[in-house]
Design a protein around this motif. Structure first.
Motif, PDB file in Angstrom:
ATOM      1  N   CYS A  48      25.300  45.437  42.530  1.00  0.00           N
ATOM      2  CA  CYS A  48      26.352  46.300  43.066  1.00  0.00           C
ATOM      3  C   CYS A  48      26.162  46.716  44.519  1.00  0.00           C
ATOM      4  CB  CYS A  48      26.532  47.549  42.211  1.00  0.00           C
ATOM      5  SG  CYS A  48      27.945  48.527  42.736  1.00  0.00           S
ATOM      6  N   GLY A 171      39.020  40.861  32.814  1.00  0.00           N
ATOM      7  CA  GLY A 171      40.211  41.666  32.477  1.00  0.00           C
ATOM      8  C   GLY A 171      41.272  41.640  33.565  1.00  0.00           C
ATOM      9  N   ASP A 175      48.102  41.237  35.550  1.00  0.00           N
ATOM     10  CA  ASP A 175      49.208  41.906  34.823  1.00  0.00           C
ATOM     11  C   ASP A 175      49.969  42.872  35.730  1.00  0.00           C
ATOM     12  OD1 ASP A 175      47.690  40.760  32.873  1.00  0.00           O
ATOM     13  OD2 ASP A 175      47.589  42.534  31.587  1.00  0.00           O
TER      14      ASP A 175
HETATM   15  C1  FAD Z   1      31.453  38.261  41.033  1.00  0.00           C
HETATM   16  C2  FAD Z   1      31.972  39.407  41.852  1.00  0.00           C
HETATM   17  C3  FAD Z   1      31.099  40.127  42.630  1.00  0.00           C
HETATM   18  C4  FAD Z   1      31.580  41.163  43.433  1.00  0.00           C
HETATM   19  N1  FAD Z   1      30.686  41.878  44.177  1.00  0.00           N
HETATM   20  C5  FAD Z   1      31.138  42.889  44.973  1.00  0.00           C
HETATM   21  C6  FAD Z   1      30.223  43.695  45.698  1.00  0.00           C
HETATM   22  O1  FAD Z   1      28.991  43.575  45.555  1.00  0.00           O
HETATM   23  N2  FAD Z   1      30.742  44.641  46.536  1.00  0.00           N
HETATM   24  C7  FAD Z   1      32.089  44.847  46.667  1.00  0.00           C
HETATM   25  O2  FAD Z   1      32.489  45.697  47.461  1.00  0.00           O
HETATM   26  N3  FAD Z   1      32.976  44.132  45.929  1.00  0.00           N
HETATM   27  C8  FAD Z   1      32.531  43.185  45.079  1.00  0.00           C
HETATM   28  N4  FAD Z   1      33.429  42.487  44.308  1.00  0.00           N
HETATM   29  C9  FAD Z   1      34.868  42.872  44.349  1.00  0.00           C
HETATM   30  C10 FAD Z   1      35.107  44.128  43.474  1.00  0.00           C
HETATM   31  O3  FAD Z   1      34.495  43.969  42.231  1.00  0.00           O
HETATM   32  C11 FAD Z   1      36.598  44.371  43.289  1.00  0.00           C
HETATM   33  O4  FAD Z   1      37.230  44.412  44.527  1.00  0.00           O
HETATM   34  C12 FAD Z   1      36.832  45.691  42.526  1.00  0.00           C
HETATM   35  O5  FAD Z   1      36.269  45.618  41.237  1.00  0.00           O
HETATM   36  C13 FAD Z   1      38.315  46.012  42.421  1.00  0.00           C
HETATM   37  O6  FAD Z   1      38.432  47.190  41.691  1.00  0.00           O
HETATM   38  P1  FAD Z   1      39.769  47.538  40.889  1.00  0.00           P
HETATM   39  O7  FAD Z   1      39.457  48.802  40.132  1.00  0.00           O
HETATM   40  O8  FAD Z   1      40.913  47.509  41.788  1.00  0.00           O
HETATM   41  O9  FAD Z   1      39.968  46.340  39.877  1.00  0.00           O
HETATM   42  P2  FAD Z   1      39.046  45.781  38.681  1.00  0.00           P
HETATM   43  O10 FAD Z   1      37.633  46.110  38.908  1.00  0.00           O
HETATM   44  O11 FAD Z   1      39.426  44.363  38.536  1.00  0.00           O
HETATM   45  O12 FAD Z   1      39.535  46.600  37.427  1.00  0.00           O
HETATM   46  C14 FAD Z   1      40.831  46.451  36.889  1.00  0.00           C
HETATM   47  C15 FAD Z   1      40.795  46.843  35.410  1.00  0.00           C
HETATM   48  O13 FAD Z   1      42.118  46.865  34.900  1.00  0.00           O
HETATM   49  C16 FAD Z   1      42.107  46.338  33.584  1.00  0.00           C
HETATM   50  N5  FAD Z   1      43.459  45.826  33.277  1.00  0.00           N
HETATM   51  C17 FAD Z   1      44.084  44.766  33.838  1.00  0.00           C
HETATM   52  N6  FAD Z   1      45.322  44.615  33.320  1.00  0.00           N
HETATM   53  C18 FAD Z   1      45.469  45.601  32.404  1.00  0.00           C
HETATM   54  C19 FAD Z   1      46.524  45.982  31.521  1.00  0.00           C
HETATM   55  N7  FAD Z   1      47.679  45.305  31.469  1.00  0.00           N
HETATM   56  N8  FAD Z   1      46.335  47.041  30.705  1.00  0.00           N
HETATM   57  C20 FAD Z   1      45.168  47.749  30.729  1.00  0.00           C
HETATM   58  N9  FAD Z   1      44.142  47.429  31.545  1.00  0.00           N
HETATM   59  C21 FAD Z   1      44.291  46.373  32.378  1.00  0.00           C
HETATM   60  C22 FAD Z   1      41.076  45.245  33.637  1.00  0.00           C
HETATM   61  O14 FAD Z   1      40.565  44.944  32.352  1.00  0.00           O
HETATM   62  C23 FAD Z   1      40.021  45.839  34.563  1.00  0.00           C
HETATM   63  O15 FAD Z   1      39.006  46.510  33.856  1.00  0.00           O
HETATM   64  C24 FAD Z   1      32.969  41.471  43.462  1.00  0.00           C
HETATM   65  C25 FAD Z   1      33.836  40.747  42.644  1.00  0.00           C
HETATM   66  C26 FAD Z   1      33.353  39.733  41.845  1.00  0.00           C
HETATM   67  C27 FAD Z   1      34.317  38.976  40.977  1.00  0.00           C
END
Ligand code: FAD
Length: 419
Positions: A48, A171, A175
């Protein structure tokens, strides 16, 4: 106190839910998975990279799409605020090379688990294994959401924090885009970002597979308009069996993914990556340096004369590119041949073939049009009491902790703006 629904238990959704709850709202978080922060748990190779060290301008400099939109959010909740938030949760951090801030435990899951505990402690209602398929709007105002089992939950406000479209096993299956579209939002060109790049010279890449180049310059150009540089950077890259990857290449993918007809151009070998293997030396300095090495190895064959200059695995490839007989004695190599060698080292060329697909992207570029969201509140300008947070918005940044900072900052702003 109003009824708030947060869709998505990633970093953006968790932050929005915690802040809305702190402000006295009744909050329900709906998460498709059976756990909080599935993607968060794999960030930074499981360690992280939570944020970066530096000022707000540094953050904005590292945002690729729509940095201006994020100005207000970063001024409201920046990396220092995030670190303070983490400290309150009892999570320690450390700063590593490149001003990257990681969890001290080297365990990303620590944060997901701690966020879950905090949500529970704050009495946020959590529905796991529940997917939102629709949001319900009347008179341009949200009044509820519909789950995939058709159950309706009423609300006064809703935050959509469903993430992007990359790594769908976590996830984030996109959507949120169709949900936002169904109530009148436009979705800007969804495309992979922070992805490796395939090259046409597959045999060359196979030979170089595993080679990391730590201090090189790369420059990406369109052959039809070579004066215009699509991307350039100094840093670390690596060769893979299909092409190139590593920090500066991932960043390059985020920058070139928006060039018009880029996929077509790459397919047609129109996009070149030029690697300067010796950026610290000018052509003249490199020519003289080669001269010194050739004097030292004057009786050796050409193929055995470059060990002091280049990594071992790239030597046969460079030799082949110069078209000089590898068995030629070094003392017989001509001035023109030496100049050719300089050119190959300073302008090691690969033709880019394609970006890796979106499901392998660290982030998704594109998303809900920022023009339709109030940057001070993250509220939709189309549907009142509807908010967006995180990667679903048309914003993305380079690696280095900036994307998680985006998620937490926009989550904070959305959560704290709810009336
Ligand atoms: C392999 C990898 C490594 C990464 N490493 C880094 C890092 O070290 N540093 C960094 O800054 N960024 C990193 N990132 C990017 C970072 O993880 C994302 O930018 C961040 O998680 C986005 O956060 P979010 O809450 O917008 O979305 P997400 O973390 O994608 O969360 C969205 C959530 O919504 C849920 N969801 C989706 N659709 C629905 C629905 N219809 N109903 C209910 N729930 C739903 C999903 O299940 C998910 O849990 C990395 C990404 C990846 C893939």
């Amino acid at each position: 106190m109003s009824k708030v629904i947060v869709i998505g238990g990633g970093p953006a959704g968790c932050m929005a839910a915690i802040v809305a709850r702190n402000n006295g709202h009744e909050v329900t978080l709906i998460e498709k998975n059976s756990i909080i922060g599935k993607k968060l748990s794999i960030t930074g190779k499981g360690r992280c990279n939570i944020t970066y060290e530096g000022n707000n301008q540094k953050f904005l400099d590292n945002v690729v799409s729509n940095p201006k939109f994020l100005m207000s959010a970063i001024n409201t909740f920046n990396n220092q605020d995030l670190l303070e938030f983490l400290t309150k949760l009892g999570i320690e951090t450390k700063t590593e090379r490149g001003n990257r801030v990681f969890l001290k435990s080297d365990n990303a899951k620590e944060l997901s688990d701690r966020l879950y505990k905090e949500l529970k402690y704050k009495n946020v209602n959590i529905f796991f294994n529940s997917s939102i398929k629709e949001i319900l709007v009347k008179n341009n105002s949200i009044f509820g959401v519909k789950l995939d089992n058709n159950k309706i939950i009423e609300c006064d406000s809703c935050v959509i924090a469903t993430g992007g479209k990359s790594y769908p096993v976590t996830g984030s299956t996109g959507d949120g885009y169709s949900i936002a579209k169904s109530v009148g939002h436009s979705i800007n060109n969804i495309r992979p970002a922070l992805v490796p790049i395939k090259c046409h010279e597959i045999e060359t890449c196979k030979k170089l597979q595993g080679l990391t180049l730590k201090n090189v310059n790369i420059k990406i150009i369109d052959i039809d308009d070579p004066k215009k540089i699509l991307y350039k950077n100094f840093g670390e890259m690596l060769f893979t069996h299909f092409g190139i990857s590593g920090p500066i290449v991932l960043s390059a993918s985020s920058k070139i993914n928006n060039v018009s007809n880029i996929n077509e151009k790459m397919k047609n070998s129109k996009i070149k990556c030029i690697i300067d293997l010796k950026p610290a030396l000018t052509n003249e300095q490199l020519y003289r340096r080669i001269g010194r090495d050739f004097e030292k190895y004057s009786n050796k064959d050409y193929r055995n004369s470059l060990d002091d200059l280049l990594p071992r695995s790239i030597i046969p490839v460079v030799i082949q590119m110069t078209n000089i007989n590898q068995n030629k004695k070094v003392n017989q190599i001509t001035r023109e041949e030496k100049e050719k060698l300089v050119k190959v080292i300073k302008e090691f060329e690969l033709k880019l073939k394609s970006l890796f697909p979106i499901d392998t992207g660290i982030v998704t570029a594109g998303g809900v049009n920022t023009k339709e969201i109030n940057p001070k509140t993250m509220e939709s300008k189309i549907v009142s009491n509807l908010y967006f947070a995180g990667e679903i918005i048309d914003v993305d940044a380079y690696t280095g902790g900036y994307n998680l900072q985006i998620a937490f900052s926009t989550g904070y702003v959305a959560g704290s703006s709810i009336n």
